[in-house]
Enzyme design. Structure first.
Site, mmCIF file in Angstrom:
data_model
loop_
_atom_site.group_PDB
_atom_site.id
_atom_site.type_symbol
_atom_site.label_atom_id
_atom_site.label_comp_id
_atom_site.label_asym_id
_atom_site.label_seq_id
_atom_site.Cartn_x
_atom_site.Cartn_y
_atom_site.Cartn_z
ATOM 1 N N ASP A 212 0.832 -1.204 0.000
ATOM 2 C CA ASP A 212 0.000 0.000 0.000
ATOM 3 C C ASP A 212 0.868 1.257 0.000
ATOM 4 O O ASP A 212 0.515 2.268 -0.591
ATOM 5 C CB ASP A 212 -0.899 0.045 1.241
ATOM 6 C CG ASP A 212 -1.883 -1.113 1.293
ATOM 7 O OD1 ASP A 212 -1.875 -1.942 0.369
ATOM 8 O OD2 ASP A 212 -2.645 -1.180 2.273
ATOM 9 N N ASP B 95 -2.290 5.523 -3.080
ATOM 10 C CA ASP B 95 -1.717 4.352 -2.437
ATOM 11 C C ASP B 95 -0.948 3.608 -3.524
ATOM 12 O O ASP B 95 -1.425 3.484 -4.663
ATOM 13 C CB ASP B 95 -2.807 3.435 -1.864
ATOM 14 C CG ASP B 95 -3.289 3.893 -0.481
ATOM 15 O OD1 ASP B 95 -2.992 5.045 -0.082
ATOM 16 O OD2 ASP B 95 -3.977 3.093 0.191
ATOM 17 N N HIS C 110 -7.177 0.025 -4.289
ATOM 18 C CA HIS C 110 -6.137 -0.955 -4.617
ATOM 19 C C HIS C 110 -6.587 -1.841 -5.780
ATOM 20 O O HIS C 110 -7.666 -2.428 -5.750
ATOM 21 C CB HIS C 110 -5.719 -1.796 -3.416
ATOM 22 C CG HIS C 110 -5.289 -0.927 -2.256
ATOM 23 N ND1 HIS C 110 -5.179 -1.379 -0.975
ATOM 24 C CD2 HIS C 110 -4.960 0.401 -2.232
ATOM 25 C CE1 HIS C 110 -4.796 -0.380 -0.186
ATOM 26 N NE2 HIS C 110 -4.666 0.714 -0.930
ATOM 27 N N ASP D 105 -5.130 -4.562 -6.886
ATOM 28 C CA ASP D 105 -4.585 -5.925 -6.912
ATOM 29 C C ASP D 105 -5.543 -7.009 -6.441
ATOM 30 O O ASP D 105 -5.126 -8.128 -6.150
ATOM 31 C CB ASP D 105 -3.226 -5.991 -6.198
ATOM 32 C CG ASP D 105 -3.248 -5.429 -4.787
ATOM 33 O OD1 ASP D 105 -4.292 -4.880 -4.375
ATOM 34 O OD2 ASP D 105 -2.220 -5.531 -4.098
ATOM 35 N N CYS E 128 -0.656 -7.920 -1.338
ATOM 36 C CA CYS E 128 -0.707 -6.756 -0.437
ATOM 37 C C CYS E 128 0.368 -6.805 0.640
ATOM 38 O O CYS E 128 0.938 -5.773 0.981
ATOM 39 C CB CYS E 128 -2.054 -6.701 0.277
ATOM 40 S SG CYS E 128 -3.469 -6.460 -0.785
HETATM 41 O O1 DAV Z 1 -11.574 -5.375 -1.552
HETATM 42 O O2 DAV Z 1 -10.899 -5.693 -3.508
HETATM 43 C C1 DAV Z 1 -8.343 -5.635 -1.963
HETATM 44 C C2 DAV Z 1 -6.963 -5.089 -1.843
HETATM 45 C C3 DAV Z 1 -6.696 -4.468 -0.548
HETATM 46 N N1 DAV Z 1 -5.317 -4.063 -0.397
HETATM 47 C C4 DAV Z 1 -10.730 -5.265 -2.394
HETATM 48 C C5 DAV Z 1 -9.409 -4.619 -2.073
#
Ligand code: DAV
Length: 372
Positions: free
Chosen positions: A128, A205, A254, A256, A355
């Protein structure tokens, strides 16, 4: 005194000069040599801010509102820490060097001249905060106020990478004033923008970006604005092309759990969020099977689609959650070796293998993989 010849003056210097630069990572899939695995130790619920309603599961709003700065449930946290340690061990046994952040205190309120936070969050998700592009590490200006000091746990690593030749590039320190946030029910924005963050200052992020050699893709999200994307574009310079891709994700934070490039020409996508893009022309697209997580599993920060938040060890090998059997089957059929790791307790804290890691060294350089 000996005349200066330009030769290395000490064995130490010789070692430093002949050792490779600490950072070299251009893609999400080239053979992995060194990686950071995050730590959830001492993690606390985030100090609440209204903009979180855009991304946090509604079931978690109450606990975050009431327990900001308070420790995560101890047994669940311990289980998650165990899963992270197991992941680190498995990566080592796959031949990858693993480094971990420093242990710092997150349960400590802090303030700037303009606002206060009940505490920090954790050092669990280096993805992040940090982005490695080639020999450069970018520190992201994150928009959650509780994450203002998240870099502290990574200072030892950042300093060490810099000393070993890496370029260290913190983004401009954000002020995170009220003007940055478009709170639900607040004044309607004249531009009709749907995102939680305005264009007050650059924020992003790092986990909203993905690396494909000389191409980097990014999504606009509730934590990443155009100003932030422009900053990254100019910071990376003309050798890289930063392209914004549209996704169908009303809670975007995010990229990913939406895209997972696993090898040149092989893209795992979230079937609910994927919007075809000309950049992926010629790529095989595999829609990820639905997550296997039971609906009553506690998820404080994200959706069960972290099932597809996998980590590539090389273009044939992927780390996948052990209980995501439909995904393991699909990837195996697609030609991958899956390394299964238990990770559901970590899921609860907002991410999975991609992550919680930051790949600092992979083989290879900046190839051209995406269509222009
Ligand atoms: O809920 O798709 C996932 C990634 C979080 N770092 C989501 C976010």
């Amino acid at each position: 005194m000996e005349p200066w010849t330009g030769a290395p003056s000490s064995p130490d210097k010789e070692t430093a000069d002949s050792s490779p630069v600490a950072l070299n990572s251009y893609t999400e899939w080239d053979p992995l040599r060194e990686v950071v695995v995050g730590s959830l130790a001492g993690g606390v619920f985030p100090g609440w801010q209204e903009s979180m309603t855009h991304t946090l599961p509604e079931a978690a709003w109450r606990i975050c509102r009431e327990e900001g700065g308070q420790p995560f449930p101890a047994a669940h946290l311990k289980a998650a820490e165990g899963e992270l340690d197991t992941l680190a061990g498995i990566l080592e046994s796959e031949g990858v060097t693993v480094v971990r952040p420093d242990t710092v205190t997150h349960q400590r309120p802090f303030r700037t001249p303009h606002w206060t936070s009940d505490g920090g969050l954790y050092a669990g998700m280096p993805r992040d905060l940090l982005m490695v592009v080639g020999d450069t590490v970018i520190e992201a200006p994150m928009s959650w106020r509780c994450r203002y000091h998240e870099g502290d746990a990574f200072r030892t690593l950042l300093k060490s990478w810099f000393r070993r030749g890496a370029r260290w590039m913190p983004a401009p320190r954000p002020q995170l004033l009220d003007e940055l946030y478009r709170t639900p029910g607040g004044a309607a924005s004249p531009d009709g923008d749907r995102w939680a963050v305005t264009e007050f200052e650059p924020v992003f992020d790092a986990a909203d970006f993905l690396r494909f050699g000389e191409d980097v893709i990014v999504q606009r999200s509730h934590v990443t604005n155009e100003f932030g994307i422009d900053w990254v574009r100019r910071a990376l310079g003309p050798e890289f092309t930063v392209s914004v891709v549209e996704t169908n994700d009303p809670h975007a934070m995010h990229i990913d759990a939406t895209f997972a490039p696993l090898a040149p020409g092989k893209l795992l996508v979230n079937p609910e969020r994927y919007i075809p893009h000309p950049l992926f022309e010629g790529w095989e697209i595999l829609p990820a099977p639905a997550p296997a997580l039971p609906p009553d599993w506690p998820m404080y920060f994200c959706s069960p689609w972290v099932s597809m938040n996998v980590l590539s060890l090389d273009p044939e090998t992927v780390v996948v959650e052990r209980q995501e059997q439909p995904l393991i089957d699909a990837l195996t059929t697609w030609g991958f070796r899956c390394v299964p790791v238990d990770f559901r307790h970590v899921y609860s804290f907002g991410g999975s293998f991609h992550c919680v890691t930051l790949d600092t060294v992979r083989d290879g350089g900046p190839g051209k993989y995406l269509a222009s």
